[in-house]
Design a protein around this motif. Sequence first.
Motif, PDB file in Angstrom:
ATOM      1  N   ALA A 135       0.877  -1.154  -0.059  1.00 57.84           N
ATOM      2  CA  ALA A 135       0.090   0.169  -0.054  1.00 57.84           C
ATOM      3  C   ALA A 135       1.059   1.291  -0.070  1.00 57.84           C
ATOM      4  O   ALA A 135       1.884   1.425   0.570  1.00 57.84           O
ATOM      5  CB  ALA A 135      -1.010  -0.088   1.175  1.00 57.84           C
ATOM      6  N   GLY A 136       0.431   2.311  -0.720  1.00 58.12           N
ATOM      7  CA  GLY A 136       0.928   3.679  -0.553  1.00 58.12           C
ATOM      8  C   GLY A 136       2.145   3.950  -1.390  1.00 58.12           C
ATOM      9  O   GLY A 136       2.569   5.095  -1.302  1.00 58.12           O
ATOM     10  N   TYR A 137       2.350   3.038  -2.374  1.00 62.01           N
ATOM     11  CA  TYR A 137       3.655   3.199  -3.426  1.00 62.01           C
ATOM     12  C   TYR A 137       3.082   4.343  -4.436  1.00 62.01           C
ATOM     13  O   TYR A 137       2.114   4.615  -4.663  1.00 62.01           O
ATOM     14  CB  TYR A 137       4.103   1.836  -3.958  1.00 62.01           C
ATOM     15  CG  TYR A 137       3.043   1.310  -4.962  1.00 62.01           C
ATOM     16  CD1 TYR A 137       3.341   1.649  -6.386  1.00 62.01           C
ATOM     17  CD2 TYR A 137       2.257   0.314  -4.528  1.00 62.01           C
ATOM     18  CE1 TYR A 137       2.404   1.201  -7.244  1.00 62.01           C
ATOM     19  CE2 TYR A 137       1.378   0.041  -5.782  1.00 62.01           C
ATOM     20  CZ  TYR A 137       1.552   0.178  -7.123  1.00 62.01           C
ATOM     21  OH  TYR A 137       0.794  -0.257  -8.129  1.00 62.01           O
ATOM     22  N   GLU A 138       4.312   5.006  -4.914  1.00 60.09           N
ATOM     23  CA  GLU A 138       4.023   5.923  -6.041  1.00 60.09           C
ATOM     24  C   GLU A 138       4.380   5.162  -7.213  1.00 60.09           C
ATOM     25  O   GLU A 138       5.336   4.432  -7.454  1.00 60.09           O
ATOM     26  CB  GLU A 138       4.890   7.100  -5.518  1.00 60.09           C
ATOM     27  CG  GLU A 138       4.755   7.881  -4.486  1.00 60.09           C
ATOM     28  CD  GLU A 138       3.414   8.713  -4.467  1.00 60.09           C
ATOM     29  OE1 GLU A 138       2.854   8.988  -5.789  1.00 60.09           O
ATOM     30  OE2 GLU A 138       2.688   8.995  -3.372  1.00 60.09           O
ATOM     31  N   ARG A 139       3.879   5.776  -8.384  1.00 55.82           N
ATOM     32  CA  ARG A 139       4.079   5.288  -9.614  1.00 55.82           C
ATOM     33  C   ARG A 139       5.674   5.610  -9.997  1.00 55.82           C
ATOM     34  O   ARG A 139       6.186   6.690  -9.708  1.00 55.82           O
ATOM     35  CB  ARG A 139       3.280   5.871 -10.605  1.00 55.82           C
ATOM     36  CG  ARG A 139       3.703   5.707 -12.366  1.00 55.82           C
ATOM     37  CD  ARG A 139       2.654   6.471 -13.007  1.00 55.82           C
ATOM     38  NE  ARG A 139       2.908   5.880 -14.508  1.00 55.82           N
ATOM     39  CZ  ARG A 139       1.999   6.606 -15.557  1.00 55.82           C
ATOM     40  NH1 ARG A 139       0.979   7.203 -15.305  1.00 55.82           N
ATOM     41  NH2 ARG A 139       2.378   6.073 -16.691  1.00 55.82           N
ATOM     42  N   SER A 140       6.420   4.644 -10.736  1.00 53.43           N
ATOM     43  CA  SER A 140       7.681   4.765 -10.898  1.00 53.43           C
ATOM     44  C   SER A 140       7.802   5.537 -12.049  1.00 53.43           C
ATOM     45  O   SER A 140       7.000   5.848 -12.820  1.00 53.43           O
ATOM     46  CB  SER A 140       8.306   3.466 -11.150  1.00 53.43           C
ATOM     47  OG  SER A 140       7.866   2.821 -12.400  1.00 53.43           O
ATOM     48  N   PHE A 141       9.233   6.118 -12.504  1.00 53.89           N
ATOM     49  CA  PHE A 141       9.654   6.829 -13.476  1.00 53.89           C
ATOM     50  C   PHE A 141       9.680   5.909 -14.783  1.00 53.89           C
ATOM     51  O   PHE A 141       9.813   6.269 -15.884  1.00 53.89           O
ATOM     52  CB  PHE A 141      10.632   7.692 -13.285  1.00 53.89           C
ATOM     53  CG  PHE A 141      10.655   8.735 -11.983  1.00 53.89           C
ATOM     54  CD1 PHE A 141       9.739   9.961 -12.516  1.00 53.89           C
ATOM     55  CD2 PHE A 141      11.171   8.685 -11.037  1.00 53.89           C
ATOM     56  CE1 PHE A 141       9.603  10.926 -11.554  1.00 53.89           C
ATOM     57  CE2 PHE A 141      10.954   9.750 -10.005  1.00 53.89           C
ATOM     58  CZ  PHE A 141      10.383  10.563 -10.312  1.00 53.89           C
ATOM     59  N   LEU A 142       9.839   4.690 -14.398  1.00 58.03           N
ATOM     60  CA  LEU A 142      10.291   3.859 -15.557  1.00 58.03           C
ATOM     61  C   LEU A 142       9.186   3.854 -16.832  1.00 58.03           C
ATOM     62  O   LEU A 142       9.700   4.050 -17.876  1.00 58.03           O
ATOM     63  CB  LEU A 142      10.268   2.547 -15.095  1.00 58.03           C
ATOM     64  CG  LEU A 142      10.799   1.377 -15.977  1.00 58.03           C
ATOM     65  CD1 LEU A 142      12.200   1.671 -16.581  1.00 58.03           C
ATOM     66  CD2 LEU A 142      10.802  -0.061 -15.422  1.00 58.03           C
ATOM     67  N   TYR A 143       7.804   3.980 -16.515  1.00 55.06           N
ATOM     68  CA  TYR A 143       6.861   3.942 -17.444  1.00 55.06           C
ATOM     69  C   TYR A 143       6.203   5.351 -17.417  1.00 55.06           C
ATOM     70  O   TYR A 143       4.975   5.366 -17.689  1.00 55.06           O
ATOM     71  CB  TYR A 143       5.861   2.790 -17.331  1.00 55.06           C
ATOM     72  CG  TYR A 143       6.589   1.407 -17.321  1.00 55.06           C
ATOM     73  CD1 TYR A 143       7.277   0.999 -18.434  1.00 55.06           C
ATOM     74  CD2 TYR A 143       6.685   0.459 -16.089  1.00 55.06           C
ATOM     75  CE1 TYR A 143       7.856  -0.196 -18.176  1.00 55.06           C
ATOM     76  CE2 TYR A 143       7.335  -0.537 -16.060  1.00 55.06           C
ATOM     77  CZ  TYR A 143       7.941  -0.976 -17.136  1.00 55.06           C
ATOM     78  OH  TYR A 143       8.542  -2.354 -17.308  1.00 55.06           O
TER      79      TYR A 143
END
Length: 312
Positions: free
Chosen positions: A280-288
């Motif tokens: 829970a609570g993760y942020e979208r990565s820069f990878l995509y």
Amino acid sequence: MTNTDDTGETSIATDGDDPQQAIDAQGERRREELDERIFEHSAGDEQEGIPFVGAGPGNPRLLTVAGKELLGEADLVVHAGSLVNSELLEEYCAHAELVNSVGKDLEELIPLMRDAYENGENVVRLHSGDPAIYGAALEQMDALEHEGVPTHFVPGVTSAFAASATLRTQLTLNEVSNHVAFTRPQGKTLTADEDHISEFVEMGDVTTCIYLGTHAVRDTMDRLLEADHDPETPVAVIYHASWPDEDVIIGDIGTIADKVEEAGYRASALVVIGDAVTGAGYERSFLYGDWANRGSSESADENASKPEASDD
């Protein structure tokens, strides 16, 4: 002298041939020069000698292709007892002589493997999980190398990765967990000063994976509570990850000990502490993110301005 076997238990070495001399000699060589095979072979290469194969966490399907091939050719398999799923032994080792290493010290294991190898047999040393994680593999390899028997590692899937798959989450998650710690609690092998679990948890963005600590869950959680860690920090205990009798217990620092004791588990479970347990609570990565597709919109505009191709 003491030796540590695959179960983490310590046994007293007997008089006679002393593998400690071989271990010390190989250790001195490591200080003086690197093994030239480091630059000649990569993991997965076919190599001479006795392979130390990781059996994986339990499910036979999680054995690597390299491990399966080596077991298929083996005449003698020295395995880590009940830590290796019997289904794996039956499926891949039924043709070979099987020797359970539990309860045997180096003074017995080293001559056994050396003699079989020198007699032309294909010998495989089968460890649970990955032999590089709490496997006590290197001391066996050094003792064999000192006897003129070449050895090499064949990686396996460690239980932390099987636990992650079971939990349907990642051990690292953007803005949740930037680091992973493989550790074990204080006890017979580790002193209180060498136990860094509280420090890992205090960092906040670490997923802490505790091996060989099922019996010490309450002591570990009590120490974390005494250190004022948030009692609601998620904790998962995965018993026999990937085995047919796998069991998953979810709680937090404040509740997990009661749940584990109620289930009756004292061994063979991995303990995972941290917010990555729930994912829970993760942020979208820069990878995509948009920046990864910065050339796509321009290409799409160019293609849109061209006449549509015809099949005629």
